[in-house]
Design a protein around this motif. Structure first.
Motif, PDB file in Angstrom:
ATOM      1  N   VAL A   1       0.611  -1.249   0.197  1.00 31.35           N
ATOM      2  CA  VAL A   1      -0.163   0.048  -0.158  1.00 31.35           C
ATOM      3  C   VAL A   1       1.001   1.281  -0.173  1.00 31.35           C
ATOM      4  N   GLU A   2       1.842   1.441   0.977  1.00 29.06           N
ATOM      5  CA  GLU A   2       2.668   2.621   1.043  1.00 29.06           C
ATOM      6  C   GLU A   2       3.493   2.575  -0.259  1.00 29.06           C
ATOM      7  N   ASN A   3       3.978   1.354  -0.770  1.00 30.56           N
ATOM      8  CA  ASN A   3       4.861   1.565  -2.044  1.00 30.56           C
ATOM      9  C   ASN A   3       4.272   2.309  -3.268  1.00 30.56           C
ATOM     10  N   ILE A   4       2.889   1.815  -3.269  1.00 30.55           N
ATOM     11  CA  ILE A   4       1.919   2.103  -4.600  1.00 30.55           C
ATOM     12  C   ILE A   4       1.790   3.776  -4.148  1.00 30.55           C
ATOM     13  N   GLY A   5       1.351   4.039  -2.849  1.00 30.59           N
ATOM     14  CA  GLY A   5       0.829   5.387  -2.577  1.00 30.59           C
ATOM     15  C   GLY A   5       1.805   6.082  -2.769  1.00 30.59           C
ATOM     16  N   HIS A   6       3.392   5.963  -2.344  1.00 30.36           N
ATOM     17  CA  HIS A   6       4.340   6.730  -2.616  1.00 30.36           C
ATOM     18  C   HIS A   6       4.844   7.042  -4.017  1.00 30.36           C
ATOM     19  N   TYR A   7       4.708   5.749  -4.592  1.00 34.33           N
ATOM     20  CA  TYR A   7       4.964   5.940  -6.304  1.00 34.33           C
ATOM     21  C   TYR A   7       3.920   6.973  -6.975  1.00 34.33           C
ATOM     22  N   LEU A   8       2.779   6.857  -6.415  1.00 33.48           N
ATOM     23  CA  LEU A   8       1.684   8.065  -7.031  1.00 33.48           C
ATOM     24  C   LEU A   8       1.931   9.437  -6.684  1.00 33.48           C
ATOM     25  N   VAL A   9       2.444   9.540  -5.352  1.00 32.68           N
ATOM     26  CA  VAL A   9       2.686  10.806  -4.825  1.00 32.68           C
ATOM     27  C   VAL A   9       3.923  11.597  -5.416  1.00 32.68           C
ATOM     28  N   GLU A  10       4.950  10.734  -5.541  1.00 36.56           N
ATOM     29  CA  GLU A  10       6.215  11.137  -6.367  1.00 36.56           C
ATOM     30  C   GLU A  10       6.252  11.329  -7.703  1.00 36.56           C
ATOM     31  N   ALA A  11       5.038  10.882  -8.371  1.00 33.46           N
ATOM     32  CA  ALA A  11       4.808  11.318  -9.670  1.00 33.46           C
ATOM     33  C   ALA A  11       4.608  12.552 -10.012  1.00 33.46           C
ATOM     34  N   GLY A  12       4.466  13.347  -8.987  1.00 36.29           N
ATOM     35  CA  GLY A  12       4.124  14.766  -8.980  1.00 36.29           C
ATOM     36  C   GLY A  12       2.891  15.282  -9.681  1.00 36.29           C
ATOM     37  N   GLY A  13       2.589  15.915 -10.415  1.00 35.84           N
ATOM     38  CA  GLY A  13       1.445  16.668 -11.064  1.00 35.84           C
ATOM     39  C   GLY A  13       1.082  17.763 -10.586  1.00 35.84           C
ATOM     40  N   LYS A  14       0.014  18.281 -11.097  1.00 33.40           N
ATOM     41  CA  LYS A  14      -0.207  19.815 -10.715  1.00 33.40           C
ATOM     42  C   LYS A  14      -0.894  19.882  -9.491  1.00 33.40           C
ATOM     43  N   ARG A  15      -1.458  18.908  -9.118  1.00 36.41           N
ATOM     44  CA  ARG A  15      -2.405  18.934  -7.626  1.00 36.41           C
ATOM     45  C   ARG A  15      -3.377  19.900  -7.597  1.00 36.41           C
ATOM     46  N   LEU A  16      -4.192  19.991  -9.018  1.00 38.36           N
ATOM     47  CA  LEU A  16      -4.991  21.470  -8.731  1.00 38.36           C
ATOM     48  C   LEU A  16      -6.207  21.272  -7.883  1.00 38.36           C
ATOM     49  N   ARG A  17      -6.644  20.066  -7.549  1.00 38.83           N
ATOM     50  CA  ARG A  17      -7.876  19.980  -6.620  1.00 38.83           C
ATOM     51  C   ARG A  17      -7.529  20.631  -5.382  1.00 38.83           C
ATOM     52  N   PRO A  18      -6.517  19.841  -5.014  1.00 37.47           N
ATOM     53  CA  PRO A  18      -6.215  20.353  -3.298  1.00 37.47           C
ATOM     54  C   PRO A  18      -5.772  21.909  -3.278  1.00 37.47           C
ATOM     55  N   LEU A  19      -5.310  22.330  -4.408  1.00 38.66           N
ATOM     56  CA  LEU A  19      -4.691  23.698  -4.526  1.00 38.66           C
ATOM     57  C   LEU A  19      -6.079  24.667  -4.615  1.00 38.66           C
ATOM     58  N   LEU A  20      -7.141  24.191  -5.303  1.00 40.72           N
ATOM     59  CA  LEU A  20      -8.421  24.821  -5.183  1.00 40.72           C
ATOM     60  C   LEU A  20      -9.093  25.122  -3.888  1.00 40.72           C
ATOM     61  N   VAL A  21      -8.889  23.841  -2.813  1.00 42.47           N
ATOM     62  CA  VAL A  21      -9.328  24.155  -1.644  1.00 42.47           C
ATOM     63  C   VAL A  21      -8.666  25.288  -0.795  1.00 42.47           C
ATOM     64  N   LEU A  22      -7.225  25.031  -1.039  1.00 45.18           N
ATOM     65  CA  LEU A  22      -6.270  25.981  -0.434  1.00 45.18           C
ATOM     66  C   LEU A  22      -6.790  27.576  -0.893  1.00 45.18           C
ATOM     67  N   LEU A  23      -6.654  27.878  -2.010  1.00 50.11           N
ATOM     68  CA  LEU A  23      -6.910  28.995  -2.413  1.00 50.11           C
ATOM     69  C   LEU A  23      -8.264  29.584  -2.220  1.00 50.11           C
ATOM     70  N   CYS A  24      -9.463  28.822  -2.355  1.00 42.82           N
ATOM     71  CA  CYS A  24     -10.675  29.206  -2.110  1.00 42.82           C
ATOM     72  C   CYS A  24     -10.839  29.519  -0.652  1.00 42.82           C
ATOM     73  N   ALA A  25     -10.283  28.568   0.207  1.00 43.06           N
ATOM     74  CA  ALA A  25     -10.366  28.959   1.591  1.00 43.06           C
ATOM     75  C   ALA A  25      -9.688  30.298   1.989  1.00 43.06           C
ATOM     76  N   ARG A  26      -8.637  30.367   1.652  1.00 39.94           N
ATOM     77  CA  ARG A  26      -7.901  31.579   2.155  1.00 39.94           C
ATOM     78  C   ARG A  26      -8.489  32.795   1.135  1.00 39.94           C
ATOM     79  N   ALA A  27      -8.842  32.802   0.279  1.00 43.44           N
ATOM     80  CA  ALA A  27      -9.448  33.931  -0.387  1.00 43.44           C
ATOM     81  C   ALA A  27     -10.841  34.438   0.347  1.00 43.44           C
ATOM     82  N   VAL A  28     -11.543  33.680   0.847  1.00 42.49           N
ATOM     83  CA  VAL A  28     -12.851  33.920   1.497  1.00 42.49           C
ATOM     84  C   VAL A  28     -12.226  34.366   3.048  1.00 42.49           C
TER      85      VAL A  28
END
Length: 320
Positions: free
Chosen positions: A30-57
């Motif tokens: 579980v950890e091996n596959i999970g870390h493999y996915l996390v380390e692949a990077g990506g823009k992480r737009l969906r969590p970024l939206l949470v952060l930006l929207c929360a702080r914006a208001v």
């Protein structure tokens, strides 16, 4: 780090650490596959939206970090399941988890991520957020099933296509923004505005993805151009070509969808370019991005609002 990440840099780093912390399991695979996915990077737009929207208001708490991690776990779980269903072997320029470990481990780790997300949701002790996200995960699953039903069917309408991309993509963008508003205690009008911003932004991203499948650079995309065609997916460029191209072009596309074949990819790319299908798809994407920007009129000026506007522009200007 892209420009719109900078407005949430510290929060973003905290989310990345929370994701790593929550991947802990007594089962090493579980950890091996999970870390493999996390380390692949990506823009992480969906969590970024949470952060930006929360702080914006004006949110001042810390629960948005957990909420952002929850959204990313839900998204990652859907990717794991998607890649198995689509028999994909590349994502973000690397082997998919199913190509590396097999279908069964990929599906089961996807299940682990879903269940971990719901464990974290319970810990937030916010029934409204749980209601939104439970409804969203159900909507995403419906979208996946509908896409599976649509595969190989050249009769899929434009309306049906937009229903599917809202369920598959727009719904989680929408939920990321709406739950951030709920967490911050926004009044209903602001909550609706952020919800619709997320929905329109998600549609813009998916429309551009579907255009890039016929115009993009495989090395930049991190996947093979023409994958949608090989899977028989009737996306908007193909639907438009069948409706507006010549009889020969329509027949060419129809046959490729029915046979789930990219053997005539070069001819199909020429057809969708010549009849204006890619430009039409991009026009719809630009319209969605403009709608997203308009929904932010109520926000005070600041780094977070600027970043949210930049995200909408990026959605239609990117090449990956």
């Amino acid at each position: 780090m892209l420009p719109f990440h900078r407005a949430a840099a510290d929060d973003f780093a905290a989310v990345n650490q929370r994701i790593l912390d929550q991947l802990h399991s007594d089962v090493p695979l579980v950890e091996n596959i999970g870390h493999y996915l996390v380390e692949a990077g990506g823009k992480r737009l969906r969590p970024l939206l949470v952060l930006l929207c929360a702080r914006a208001v004006g949110y001042k708490g810390a629960d948005h970090i957990d909420l952002a991690a929850i959204i990313e776990f839900i998204h990652t779980a859907t990717l794991l399941h998607d890649d198995v269903v689509d028999t994909s072997d590349r994502r973000r320029g690397r082997l998919t988890a199913n190509a590396k470990w097999g279908n069964a481990p990929a599906v089961l780790v996807g299940d682990f991520l879903y269940s971990r997300a719901f464990q974290m949701m319970v810990a937030l002790q916010n029934m409204e957020i749980m209601a939104i996200l439970s409804e969203t995960t159900n909507t995403i699953a419906e979208g996946e099933v509908q896409q599976l039903v649509n595969a190989g069917d050249p009769a899929v309408s434009e309306e049906n296509y937009f229903t599917v991309i809202h369920k598959k993509t727009g719904a989680l963008f929408e939920a990321a923004c709406e739950t951030a508003a709920v967490l911050a205690g926004c009044p209903p009008q602001q909550r609706e505005a952020l919800k619709h911003y997320g929905r329109a932004l998600g549609l813009a991203f998916q429309l551009v993805d579907d255009a890039l499948d016929y115009r993009g650079n495989p090395e930049e995309l991190g996947k093979n151009v023409g994958d949608d065609l090989a899977e028989g997916k009737p996306t908007l460029p193909l639907i438009y070509t069948m409706a507006n191209g010549s009889k020969a072009q329509a027949a060419l596309v129809r046959e490729a969808i029915e046979q789930r074949s990219s053997a005539k990819l070069a001819e199909i790319v020429e057809a969708i370019e010549s009849c204006g299908a890619l430009e039409y798809t991009m026009e719809r994407a630009r319209a969605a991005a403009d709608e997203a920007k308009n929904r932010l009129a109520f926000l005070p000026e600041g780094d977070q609002k600027t970043a949210l506007l930049q995200l909408a522009s990026f959605a239609v200007e990117r090449s990956t």
